[in-house]
Design an enzyme around this catalytic site. Structure first.
Site, PDB file in Angstrom:
ATOM      1  N   LYS A   1      25.445  77.299 -82.781  1.00 18.74           N
ATOM      2  CA  LYS A   1      26.164  79.241 -82.624  1.00 18.74           C
ATOM      3  C   LYS A   1      25.384  80.384 -82.587  1.00 18.74           C
ATOM      4  O   LYS A   1      24.399  79.799 -84.586  1.00 18.74           O
ATOM      5  CB  LYS A   1      27.707  78.491 -82.941  1.00 18.74           C
ATOM      6  CG  LYS A   1      27.344  78.421 -84.393  1.00 18.74           C
ATOM      7  CD  LYS A   1      28.829  78.277 -84.418  1.00 18.74           C
ATOM      8  CE  LYS A   1      28.606  77.852 -86.356  1.00 18.74           C
ATOM      9  NZ  LYS A   1      29.827  77.696 -86.974  1.00 18.74           N
TER      10      LYS A   1
ATOM     11  N   ARG B   1      42.463  75.733 -89.740  1.00 14.86           N
ATOM     12  CA  ARG B   1      42.136  77.201 -89.035  1.00 14.86           C
ATOM     13  C   ARG B   1      42.524  76.720 -87.072  1.00 14.86           C
ATOM     14  O   ARG B   1      43.645  76.429 -86.945  1.00 14.86           O
ATOM     15  CB  ARG B   1      40.764  77.013 -89.795  1.00 14.86           C
ATOM     16  CG  ARG B   1      39.697  78.482 -88.937  1.00 14.86           C
ATOM     17  CD  ARG B   1      38.494  78.633 -89.810  1.00 14.86           C
ATOM     18  NE  ARG B   1      37.760  77.921 -88.811  1.00 14.86           N
ATOM     19  CZ  ARG B   1      36.390  77.267 -88.859  1.00 14.86           C
ATOM     20  NH1 ARG B   1      35.805  77.866 -89.836  1.00 14.86           N
ATOM     21  NH2 ARG B   1      35.668  76.724 -87.813  1.00 14.86           N
TER      22      ARG B   1
ATOM     23  N   HIS C   1      37.136  68.994 -88.759  1.00 10.23           N
ATOM     24  CA  HIS C   1      36.417  69.789 -89.526  1.00 10.23           C
ATOM     25  C   HIS C   1      36.925  69.929 -91.250  1.00 10.23           C
ATOM     26  O   HIS C   1      37.883  69.876 -91.207  1.00 10.23           O
ATOM     27  CB  HIS C   1      36.502  71.516 -89.231  1.00 10.23           C
ATOM     28  CG  HIS C   1      35.169  71.942 -89.249  1.00 10.23           C
ATOM     29  ND1 HIS C   1      33.908  71.527 -89.350  1.00 10.23           N
ATOM     30  CD2 HIS C   1      35.438  73.667 -89.407  1.00 10.23           C
ATOM     31  CE1 HIS C   1      33.135  71.843 -90.166  1.00 10.23           C
ATOM     32  NE2 HIS C   1      33.687  73.823 -90.032  1.00 10.23           N
TER      33      HIS C   1
ATOM     34  N   ARG D   1      28.195  66.956 -87.041  1.00  7.83           N
ATOM     35  CA  ARG D   1      27.549  68.213 -86.491  1.00  7.83           C
ATOM     36  C   ARG D   1      27.087  68.611 -87.426  1.00  7.83           C
ATOM     37  O   ARG D   1      27.387  69.843 -88.842  1.00  7.83           O
ATOM     38  CB  ARG D   1      29.097  69.452 -86.352  1.00  7.83           C
ATOM     39  CG  ARG D   1      30.086  68.533 -85.198  1.00  7.83           C
ATOM     40  CD  ARG D   1      31.340  69.648 -85.129  1.00  7.83           C
ATOM     41  NE  ARG D   1      31.901  69.542 -86.365  1.00  7.83           N
ATOM     42  CZ  ARG D   1      32.370  68.562 -86.319  1.00  7.83           C
ATOM     43  NH1 ARG D   1      33.116  67.835 -86.408  1.00  7.83           N
ATOM     44  NH2 ARG D   1      32.890  69.401 -87.890  1.00  7.83           N
TER      45      ARG D   1
ATOM     46  N   TYR E   1      19.939 106.011-103.944  1.00  8.18           N
ATOM     47  CA  TYR E   1      21.078 106.676-103.525  1.00  8.18           C
ATOM     48  C   TYR E   1      22.190 106.312-104.667  1.00  8.18           C
ATOM     49  O   TYR E   1      22.064 105.466-105.009  1.00  8.18           O
ATOM     50  CB  TYR E   1      22.015 106.469-102.638  1.00  8.18           C
ATOM     51  CG  TYR E   1      21.380 106.653-100.915  1.00  8.18           C
ATOM     52  CD1 TYR E   1      21.317 108.146-100.980  1.00  8.18           C
ATOM     53  CD2 TYR E   1      21.417 106.167-100.094  1.00  8.18           C
ATOM     54  CE1 TYR E   1      20.572 108.390 -99.570  1.00  8.18           C
ATOM     55  CE2 TYR E   1      21.295 106.728 -98.395  1.00  8.18           C
ATOM     56  CZ  TYR E   1      20.659 107.911 -99.015  1.00  8.18           C
ATOM     57  OH  TYR E   1      20.364 108.559 -97.642  1.00  8.18           O
TER      58      TYR E   1
ATOM     59  N   CYS F   1      19.270 101.228 -98.667  1.00 11.05           N
ATOM     60  CA  CYS F   1      20.084 101.909 -97.802  1.00 11.05           C
ATOM     61  C   CYS F   1      19.618 101.445 -96.193  1.00 11.05           C
ATOM     62  O   CYS F   1      19.290  99.833 -96.424  1.00 11.05           O
ATOM     63  CB  CYS F   1      18.535 103.295 -97.853  1.00 11.05           C
ATOM     64  SG  CYS F   1      18.172 103.751 -99.378  1.00 11.05           S
TER      65      CYS F   1
ATOM     66  N   ASP G   1      18.211 101.684 -93.577  1.00  8.25           N
ATOM     67  CA  ASP G   1      16.294 101.001 -93.415  1.00  8.25           C
ATOM     68  C   ASP G   1      16.071 100.990 -93.838  1.00  8.25           C
ATOM     69  O   ASP G   1      14.816 100.609 -94.056  1.00  8.25           O
ATOM     70  CB  ASP G   1      16.188 103.073 -92.536  1.00  8.25           C
ATOM     71  CG  ASP G   1      17.066 103.348 -91.505  1.00  8.25           C
ATOM     72  OD1 ASP G   1      17.678 102.939 -90.724  1.00  8.25           O
ATOM     73  OD2 ASP G   1      17.376 104.828 -91.808  1.00  8.25           O
TER      74      ASP G   1
HETATM   75  C1  LIG Z   1      29.507  76.301 -87.155  1.00  4.00           C
HETATM   76  C2  LIG Z   1      30.126  74.809 -87.603  1.00  4.00           C
HETATM   77  C3  LIG Z   1      29.904  73.271 -88.352  1.00  4.00           C
HETATM   78  C4  LIG Z   1      27.846  73.544 -88.662  1.00  4.00           C
HETATM   79  O1  LIG Z   1      28.740  73.078 -89.593  1.00  4.00           O
HETATM   80  P1  LIG Z   1      27.316  73.905 -90.765  1.00  4.00           P
HETATM   81  O2  LIG Z   1      28.483  73.739 -92.231  1.00  4.00           O
HETATM   82  O3  LIG Z   1      26.739  74.510 -90.422  1.00  4.00           O
HETATM   83  O4  LIG Z   1      26.614  71.739 -90.946  1.00  4.00           O
HETATM   84  C5  LIG Z   1      30.276  72.462 -87.642  1.00  4.00           C
HETATM   85  N1  LIG Z   1      31.491  72.098 -87.038  1.00  4.00           N
HETATM   86  C6  LIG Z   1      32.182  73.170 -86.777  1.00  4.00           C
HETATM   87  C7  LIG Z   1      33.347  73.456 -86.195  1.00  4.00           C
HETATM   88  C8  LIG Z   1      31.317  74.731 -86.805  1.00  4.00           C
HETATM   89  O5  LIG Z   1      32.668  75.938 -86.338  1.00  4.00           O
END
Ligand SMILES: *Cc1c(COP(=O)(O)O)cnc(C)c1O
Length: 392
Positions: free
Chosen positions: A43, A141, A173, A229, A273, A323, A325
């Protein structure tokens, strides 16, 4: 002004170099360590590494699945020719599920209304959808809240019975997987097991159960279930800094540019700056031609310190405000010239890592690599073979 190109471009000030061999290596390490299929997460443009090139590399290394957040990302992968197992998990009400269903993308419904929309899309597509129900086990979430599991599973079972979909998976998750001793991990794993049991009671027997992201994949063997994952670890960054055993993961991204200018300062000269840094001795400083417009965090300099870059193989501190750039680095009294290579971060050793930058900026390595870019170009190298193509 016109949108038509007026003539040849002169090239960017900086480039992101991605070593696809590092991505392949990291996938193999994770596959071997965990012993279960890998859902490689690509992603957010592959965490800044390029989604299509990352997808190709993880597939070459044997990742069984690809995971993305949005349907749009999933369809981009399909459009680029990736036809393998693909999971996405973040949609809005009103999402048109017909194409993802037709393309065999696994969807992650959280609610009965989402299932209703998927049923309509399956009907329209003339094809059974694939759904992996996402339950919330304590992250609070995405995912179905515990109080809704029974209703959701019942609807899922009904849809399976009438042929709207196959429930291919059930997943959740973690909130605190980078803190392996955090009590939330045990609670979430127990809640997930309860969800699996309840799904079974409702007549659902999804093939694929998964709970772990990178940190949990590495640190929590009990939560590996049928797949893990992995995102950040695929790109070679430490998913739980200070807690991960040395696995030999290799950071895939290097960000490099060149000094645009070198100049001498005398004591009392203030830089950039706000004049937030003042030379207390004679020194030379170099102008680095990238800034927050390219995703370099403005937090990379603060009066208490900040990030470093490598110039001529030596680490040099950023001095003065970053900055839009450009920013300045302190070269001390050493010889350096305009045109010298500057590495913001890379694989470590002589050069800082994204993790070093994260610590200096008060953030996490994920944010450093995902946000870098802006006007930079991305190029791919394959340290284990010929220059790769960008495609899955
Ligand atoms: C982004 C994400 C992951 C990957 O997590 P990492 O900590 O980068 O391995 C796995 N599951 C879900 C739902 C995520 O949003």
């Amino acid at each position: 002004m016109s949108d038509q190109p007026a003539g040849p471009r002169v090239g960017p000030n900086a480039e992101i170099v991605v070593d696809v061999a590092a991505i392949r290596h990291n996938v193999r390490v994770l596959r071997e360590l965990t012993g279960v299929p890998i859902i490689a997460v690509v992603k957010a443009d592959g965490y800044g590494h390029g989604m299509l090139a990352a997808a190709r590399a993880v597939r070459e290394a044997g990742a069984e699945w690809i995971g993305v957040a949005t349907v749009d990302e999933a369809l981009q992968l399909r459009d680029a020719g990736y036809s393998g197992p693909l999971l996405c998990w973040l949609t809005l009400p009103g999402t048109d599920y017909e194409r993802p269903v037709a393309e065999g993308v696994d969807l992650s419904p959280y609610s009965v209304s989402e299932l209703d929309a998927i049923a309509a899309a399956a009907e329209a597509a003339g094809r059974r959808a694939r759904v992996q129900i996402k339950v919330d086990t304590g992250l609070n979430r995405g995912g179905a809240s515990r109080s809704t599991w029974a209703e959701l599973f019942a609807r899922a079972r009904e849809g399976e019975r009438v042929g709207s979909w196959k429930v291919t998976g059930l997943w959740s998750h973690f909130a605190c997987s980078d803190e392996p001793d955090h009590p939330a991990n045990d609670r979430q794993e127990q809640a997930f097991r309860a969800a699996v049991a309840l799904a079974g009671d409702c007549g659902l027997h999804p093939e694929l159960l998964h709970l772990s992201n990178s940190a949990a994949a590495v640190l929590r063997p009990s939560a590996r279930f049928g797949a893990v994952r992995c995102g950040i670890a695929v790109y070679g960054l430490d998913p739980a800094p200070g807690r991960t055993p040395d696995l030999g993961l290799v950071p895939a991204m290097t960000v490099r540019t060149r000094l645009a200018l070198v100049k001498d300062l005398v004591p009392g000269d203030a830089v950039s700056y706000g004049q937030r840094w003042v030379a207390d001795r004679p020194t030379t400083v170099g102008l680095v031609p990238v800034g927050y417009g390219d995703g370099v965090p403005r937090h990379a300099f603060h009066p208490g310190g900040g990030a470093e870059v490598a110039v001529r193989g030596k680490r040099r501190p950023i001095r003065g405000s970053v900055c839009m750039d450009q920013f300045m680095v302190d070269l001390g009294g050493d010889v350096a010239e305009a045109g010298d290579e500057v590495v913001l971060f890379g694989a470590g050793g002589d050069v800082p890592t994204a993790q070093d930058w994260a610590e200096a900026c008060g953030t996490i390595n994920y944010e450093i690599v995902t946000r870098i870019g802006g006007r930079m170009t991305r190029t791919y190298v394959d340290s284990a073979g010929p220059a790769p193509e960008a495609g899955p």
